[in-house]
Design an enzyme around this catalytic site. Sequence first.
Site, PDB file in Angstrom:
ATOM      1  N   HIS A  47      -2.539  -2.797  96.867  1.00 11.39           N
ATOM      2  CA  HIS A  47      -2.761  -2.839  98.280  1.00 11.39           C
ATOM      3  C   HIS A  47      -2.265  -1.539  98.902  1.00 11.39           C
ATOM      4  O   HIS A  47      -2.610  -1.236 100.065  1.00 11.39           O
ATOM      5  CB  HIS A  47      -1.944  -3.856  98.907  1.00 11.39           C
ATOM      6  CG  HIS A  47      -0.371  -3.832  98.855  1.00 11.39           C
ATOM      7  ND1 HIS A  47       0.464  -4.241  98.098  1.00 11.39           N
ATOM      8  CD2 HIS A  47       0.635  -3.177  99.614  1.00 11.39           C
ATOM      9  CE1 HIS A  47       1.919  -4.046  97.964  1.00 11.39           C
ATOM     10  NE2 HIS A  47       1.736  -3.171  99.088  1.00 11.39           N
ATOM     11  N   ASP A  76      -2.294  -6.977  91.929  1.00 14.38           N
ATOM     12  CA  ASP A  76      -1.719  -5.920  92.779  1.00 14.38           C
ATOM     13  C   ASP A  76      -1.438  -4.768  92.220  1.00 14.38           C
ATOM     14  O   ASP A  76      -0.203  -4.304  92.525  1.00 14.38           O
ATOM     15  CB  ASP A  76      -0.862  -6.541  93.887  1.00 14.38           C
ATOM     16  CG  ASP A  76      -0.632  -5.857  94.854  1.00 14.38           C
ATOM     17  OD1 ASP A  76      -1.441  -5.056  95.397  1.00 14.38           O
ATOM     18  OD2 ASP A  76       0.713  -5.733  95.492  1.00 14.38           O
ATOM     19  N   SER A 109       6.628  -0.011  97.875  1.00 12.64           N
ATOM     20  CA  SER A 109       5.402  -0.959  97.196  1.00 12.64           C
ATOM     21  C   SER A 109       4.737   0.083  96.204  1.00 12.64           C
ATOM     22  O   SER A 109       4.429   1.340  96.529  1.00 12.64           O
ATOM     23  CB  SER A 109       4.185  -1.522  97.873  1.00 12.64           C
ATOM     24  OG  SER A 109       4.795  -2.168  99.003  1.00 12.64           O
TER      25      SER A 109
END
Length: 382
Positions: free
Chosen positions: A115, A145, A229
């Site tokens: 992402h 992911d 992230s």
Amino acid sequence: MLNEDNRQTKRSYKRSGLAFGVLGAIIAVFLVTTVFQWKGISVSINTNEPTAQADELNLDDNPNAVTQAIDETSKAVVGVSNIQETRQGTQKAGTGSGVIYKKDGDQAFVVTNHHVVANSSELEVILSDGTKVKAELKGSDPLTDLAVLQIDSEHVEKVAEFANADDVEVGQTAIAIGNPLGMEFAGSATKGIVSGLDRSIPRDMNGDQQPDWQTQVIQTDAAINPGNSGGALINLKGEVIGINSMKIAKEEVEGIGFSIPMNVAKPVIKDLETNGQVERPYMGVSLQDVSQIPGSVLQRELNLPAEVTQGVLIQGVEQGSAAQKAGLSQYDVITEIEGNKVESLMSLREYLYNEAKVGDTVELTVYRDGEPMKTKLKLSSQ
């Protein structure tokens, strides 16, 4: 005179007690040593320096352990800028984190989140010293992911070490390193513990408000914020135990973040680096959960028996696919695979991706025009 005799008697008792105490301690040491040696256990006392094993066991008690772990890994944690083409021109769409895990000649490789790099037209990696280098996307996997980038290794100083996933335990110290809220706070570190293992978090992959996949993660209370992230979750040895991915962002929730464990990440990283994608079994159909279809439609249009309330409806079949070769058609409803109930698209995917391999032949139970039938399908790669 009597008092003097009493004092001498008391001193005599004290000396005797001390002597017996020392003698008892010597005998106890002798007995313990003898028993250990009889059991085949060697006893060694070293008063100079602790052993390496003791150092490992007492890392949590070492006030410098956290500092040393951060210093060990922080130079391998980078920023990742997602640059996209818009009507206003080329703009930075967002910034996340990444981890340099490999250096091979003049190339180096970075793992981050899918992402973080999704929909990018360009990617840029910002090293720990602020150097910006162009990055090439080697591959990306929405289900786990994860994504892998390739950069020039000229300015790479440090490569992170991956931990053995089997050594991760609930309660051990966990440190998150990344760039929360962007590069202004680059290299930030937060400390907590591993709060849970083998957590499964449902994810909506297509935006229909229904879970399509269960992501396996480590739970931690180390603070993970937007921009973290793709960064590293490390242990006190400075080894990466997970790739930070998400958190529960609700007002009533505090300290629940998630990281992709290395037993999940390692094989995906390898596939993305070498093949650009993760090879998974493929049927060649578009599907919809039966539970999302009104009951009247199920009975009127599909002629399904009233007791069939779960399964997946085939909305379309690709030409030349494994599904077409197996004789599957639009509006068939799959209810079992290899004797396992198919309750939803997610449960079908979990079986295909966790239990089956490309080239396997699986038996499906399918309802067509209200009648059950069996068919065999040889799984292919996409």
